[in-house]
Write an enzyme that holds these catalytic residues in place. Structure first.
Site, short mmCIF file in Angstrom:
data_model
loop_
_atom_site.label_atom_id
_atom_site.label_comp_id
_atom_site.label_asym_id
_atom_site.label_seq_id
_atom_site.Cartn_x
_atom_site.Cartn_y
_atom_site.Cartn_z
CE1 TYR A 7 -3.13 -2.90 0.29
CE2 TYR A 7 -3.58 -2.62 2.50
CZ TYR A 7 -3.92 -3.35 1.35
OH TYR A 7 -4.58 -4.36 1.58
CB SER A 65 -5.20 -12.50 2.33
OG SER A 65 -6.01 -11.78 1.56
CD GLU A 66 -9.37 -13.54 -2.28
OE1 GLU A 66 -9.77 -14.63 -2.61
OE2 GLU A 66 -10.36 -12.62 -1.97
CB ILE A 97 -13.22 12.55 9.59
CG1 ILE A 97 -11.82 12.78 9.70
CG2 ILE A 97 -13.91 12.57 10.97
CD1 ILE A 97 -11.09 11.60 10.33
CD GLU A 138 -17.40 11.50 12.85
OE1 GLU A 138 -18.39 12.15 12.11
OE2 GLU A 138 -16.82 12.19 13.84
CD GLU A 139 -22.13 6.25 5.63
OE1 GLU A 139 -22.75 5.90 4.91
OE2 GLU A 139 -21.34 7.43 5.11
#
Length: 345
Positions: free
Chosen positions: A63, A165-166, A297, A301-302
């Site tokens: 990343y 993973s996978e 942000i 929060e959602e």
């Protein structure tokens, strides 16, 4: 401050550590869905996540600058390291300047495993990570050899828990026979339920072994957020989602209609579409964790608020039935490394 007490926590696998069942995927903050956050904003974003009790952080050596920025955050906040459950990964190798077209390849060999963790720890400025995943199996290295190398890293105190993973169900079973696997990270959402299939049997096997599932792309690469309406919405510089089969011309129009049906249900329950998608995932079992990624942000929060919503069995089934109309396979199915097997010893 201990963020683990602020969000619902579950055991990461049989006898595993208690961690927030909703984590933070950090791929997007370093690009992929658009331009990466400037470093100062990236650091502030991590501050805000921590302050909201979001302390299950997921990154990878692939990343871009993610591990480096995390290293700077931990250097600025050494007292907070104990609160953060940090996962990183190895196994996807990248050379963006490759002239032979070989920009990405997989390497899950023991040799690369050790090289990769040393580089990750140096970038992070840390002596250990909490969870170390094999990001992808190269289909050349017997899984037993990879896990043996990871066990050696654990014995040296460089990693605490081991994840895959996978992987295929068979690879998971063989890996678990060498050393307990804490979790499998795999794509899982209302749009992508492949791990449930009788052919794949990954969810069934994980539950038999007491292995948790960490769902990546739980919002369908952002599609289930309800913000993607056309091809133009995934055409900004740095956004690679245009290649996703769900978002291709001819498919996206049909799939937007599916998202709209889910949005109608969400609105009726006082939820956003993203919250509905995450709540649906959490109803699949206490062994399911989610790591939605964001760099905003208000989206963070959602997402965090989704853990407070409940769905009835009837609602879960209705949502599942609607989502089955989605058109297009998941992108990982095109890579040749989804649910990967490895050769026998």
């Amino acid at each position: 401050m201990t963020g683990f007490n602020q969000l619902p926590a579950r055991s990461l696998g049989k006898n595993g550590p208690l961690i927030p069942r909703i984590g933070l995927g950090l791929m997007g903050a370093s690009g992929t869905y658009g331009q990466p956050l400037p470093e100062a904003e990236h650091l502030r974003f991590l501050d805000e996540a921590y302050q909201r009790g979001e302390t299950f952080w997921d990154t990878a050596d692939k990343y871009d600058d993610s591990e480096t920025v995390l290293g700077k955050w931990f250097a600025q906040n050494p007292d907070k390291r104990k609160d953060v459950f940090l996962a990183t990964k190895f196994g996807i190798c990248t050379n963006p300047n490759a002239k032979d077209g070989m920009k990405n390849w997989m390497d899950s060999s023991p040799e690369y495993c050790r090289t990769a963790i040393e580089k990750s720890l140096k970038r992070l400025g840390l002596p250990y990570v909490d969870l170390y995943y094999v990001h992808r199996l190269d289909k050349l290295t017997p899984i037993e050899k990879t896990i043996e190398a990871m066990v050696a890293l654990k014995q040296e105190g460089k990693i605490k828990y081991i994840g895959l993973s996978e992987c295929s169900a068979d690879s998971l079973r063989r890996a678990h026979a060498v050393h307990p696997i804490s979790c499998v990270q795999v794509e899982y959402s209302v749009f992508c339920t492949d791990i449930e299939s009788r052919k794949v049997q990954l969810l069934l096997t994980a539950r038999e072994l007491g292995v948790a599932i960490v769902a990546y792309s739980p919002l369908g690469n952002g599609f289930l957020s309800g913000t993607i309406r056309s091809r133009e919405d995934v055409s900004k510089p740095g956004d690679v989602r245009g290649v996703l089969p769900w978002l291709r011309k001819g498919n996206i129009e049909k799939n937007v209609a599916v998202v709209d049906q889910l949005a109608e249900i969400a609105q009726g329950k006082g939820m956003t579409t993203a919250q509905l998608a995450l709540a649906w995932l959490f109803t699949q079992g206490d062994d399911i964790f989610a790591i939605p990624g964001t760099s905003k942000i208000h989206r963070l929060e959602e997402n965090l608020a989704s853990v407070s919503f409940q769905l009835s069995e009837e609602e879960e089934q209705t949502i599942r039935r609607i989502a089955q109309s989605v058109v297009g396979v998941r992108f990982q199915a095109l890579t040749g490394f989804d649910f990967a097997d490895t050769p026998p010893l």
